[in-house]
Design an enzyme around this catalytic site. Structure first.
Site, mmCIF file in Angstrom:
data_model
loop_
_atom_site.group_PDB
_atom_site.id
_atom_site.type_symbol
_atom_site.label_atom_id
_atom_site.label_comp_id
_atom_site.label_asym_id
_atom_site.label_seq_id
_atom_site.Cartn_x
_atom_site.Cartn_y
_atom_site.Cartn_z
ATOM 1 N N GLN A 251 -2.086 -10.149 33.549
ATOM 2 C CA GLN A 251 -2.687 -9.714 32.282
ATOM 3 C C GLN A 251 -4.206 -9.806 32.319
ATOM 4 O O GLN A 251 -4.902 -8.986 31.714
ATOM 5 C CB GLN A 251 -2.143 -10.549 31.126
ATOM 6 C CG GLN A 251 -0.651 -10.379 30.923
ATOM 7 C CD GLN A 251 -0.241 -8.920 30.847
ATOM 8 O OE1 GLN A 251 -0.595 -8.206 29.916
ATOM 9 N NE2 GLN A 251 0.502 -8.462 31.844
ATOM 10 N N HIS A 412 9.451 5.399 -19.954
ATOM 11 C CA HIS A 412 10.577 5.089 -19.085
ATOM 12 C C HIS A 412 11.843 4.874 -19.915
ATOM 13 O O HIS A 412 12.933 5.361 -19.575
ATOM 14 C CB HIS A 412 10.293 3.824 -18.265
ATOM 15 C CG HIS A 412 9.377 4.030 -17.097
ATOM 16 N ND1 HIS A 412 8.088 4.478 -17.239
ATOM 17 C CD2 HIS A 412 9.589 3.856 -15.759
ATOM 18 C CE1 HIS A 412 7.527 4.559 -16.038
ATOM 19 N NE2 HIS A 412 8.413 4.192 -15.123
#
Length: 424
Positions: A251, A412
């Protein structure tokens, strides 16, 4: 490579994009020009930044054939086998739409729909990455994405590396464009006369690519802002120092800002690994990069006991975690935060990078605490399905309306109540 106690472990957070204000403004300018000028701007920036004058941005059939002919048959077979392994793994990630019908006639469910178009960025620069082609394209294909466009920077000769083209050819991706940098990201996000607009952009790149992905996010989706690569190895006295050192350097050679960390309870192993890293780094072709990485971000964390060692690993939340202990499967349940977990001495990190099957596009910079590797779900959308029956609405209308009024949303409530007129 420093040896330290867990209490002295510094933060491994690194600026993900390292963007300066000047770089951000430059990227914003590039995006704006590509958005409004299309191919003309893409060609101009490719000439400015890559030193290449493009006549055709799209890779031709002849270029694909030339790449295929230039690569030996054994390498073709290796790539084909790797692609098959990766596809097999990702096939197991697929989820299906589901629907649930209740006795009152209500039907609820979830509909899975693949995104229509994905753009894959394959980095260029100091190395060619056929593996990036596989890891970004295959989960999109498994998800059912119909349109996949790939962009990658051209070399000084105006060509794409043979290995990258071969990988695309194996997967049947023929929309490949010789464009990199922020201009490629902008082209994928907004489309040009040649490069089609997509719904999601995946794949790593340099700071300008990272900044560009950040800028276009919202107009399109992105996978992540990838940081420098990182690996942590959790090991005890049964592990071999030479193998650990080699894995750490696998890495470190990616980037000078890559992080390589050994976590162990063995002082002897710590010293042996430190010595092995210093010896092995000198033999790497990319030793300047790896050496800088080890010097600045390489460390060995010496812990009092195994419990503290596991806690250190979870604190780091590494992109790659190797567990090289006497009983690695005993530790699996204790690991809370890691992008990919490699168990045992034969599961070296490059096994996952290239061949085993799991995706190597992983969360970095501690984001493994809350995010996952690139996967099939990243290329689908989930729509909730609601079909209420008359009986169900009769039963629940008053409760829904009251809930709405508790939130102060009269509209609503009335939208539900108006349907009560059907029953009078």
């Amino acid at each position: 490579m420093r040896i330290m106690n867990k209490s002295d472990l510094p933060s491994l957070k690194r600026s993900v994009d390292q963007g300066t204000e000047e770089q951000r403004k430059s990227v914003q300018t590039i995006i704006a020009r590509v958005k409004h000028e299309g191919d003309e701007a893409v060609r101009a920036f490719t000439e400015q930044f890559d030193g290449v004058t493009l006549e055709d941005m799209k890779v031709t059939k002849e270029e694909f054939e030339q790449a295929y002919q230039s690569v030996d048959g054994e390498f073709v077979s290796i790539l084909e086998e790797a692609a098959a392994n990766i596809r097999s793994f990702h096939e197991k990630q697929k989820t299906s739409s589901w629907f649930d019908t209740n006795s009152d006639g209500t039907m609820l469910g979830q509909k899975i729909t693949p995104i229509e178009a994905a753009g894959v960025y394959v980095p260029g620069g100091t190395a060619a990455y056929p593996s990036s082609v596989f890891m970004n394209v295959i989960p999109a294909q498994v998800a059912g994405v119909e349109k996949i466009a790939m962009v990658t920077p051209p070399g000084k000769d105006g060509r794409v590396p043979d290995g990258v083209l071969l990988a695309a050819h194996i997967l049947g991706v023929d929309h490949v464009y010789k464009v990199g940098g922020a201009q490629a990201v902008a082209a994928l996000a907004y489309g040009t006369e040649t490069i089609p607009a997509v719904d999601k952009i995946t794949g790593p790149g340099n700071v300008f690519v990272a900044l560009a992905k950040r800028e276009v996010f919202g107009d399109v989706d992105i996978d992540m802002i990838a940081g420098p690569s990182e690996i942590a190895v959790l090991a005890d006295e049964t592990a071999k120092a030479e193998e650990i050192a080699a894995d750490l350097l696998s890495q470190a050679e990616h980037d000078a800002r890559s992080s390589s960390v050994l976590v162990t309870t063995s002082p002897g192993l710590a010293e042996d690994v430190k010595e092995a890293v210093l010896q092995q780094v000198e033999k790497l072709p990319r030793k300047e990069i790896a050496g800088k990485s080890v010097e600045d971000y390489g460390m060995i964390v010496l812990c009092r006991d195994h419990e503290e060692a596991v806690a250190a690993v979870n604190e780091i939340a590494p992109e790659h975690l190797e567990v090289m202990t006497a009983a690695p499967f005993d530790d699996l349940g204790k690991i809370k935060h890691a992008g990919a977990i490699f168990l045992g001495p034969y599961s070296s990190e490059p096994v996952g990078d290239y061949f085993a099957g799991p995706n190597h596009v992983l969360p970095t910079n501690g984001t493994a605490r809350f995010s996952s590797p690139l996967n099939v779900d990243d290329f689908v959308k989930k729509s909730s399905i609601i079909s209420y029956s008359e009986q169900a609405l009769k039963t629940h209308a008053d409760k829904i309306a009251r809930f709405a009024r508790l939130e102060g949303l009269e509209g609503h409530a009335r939208a539900v109540e108006i349907r009560k007129e059907r029953w009078t």
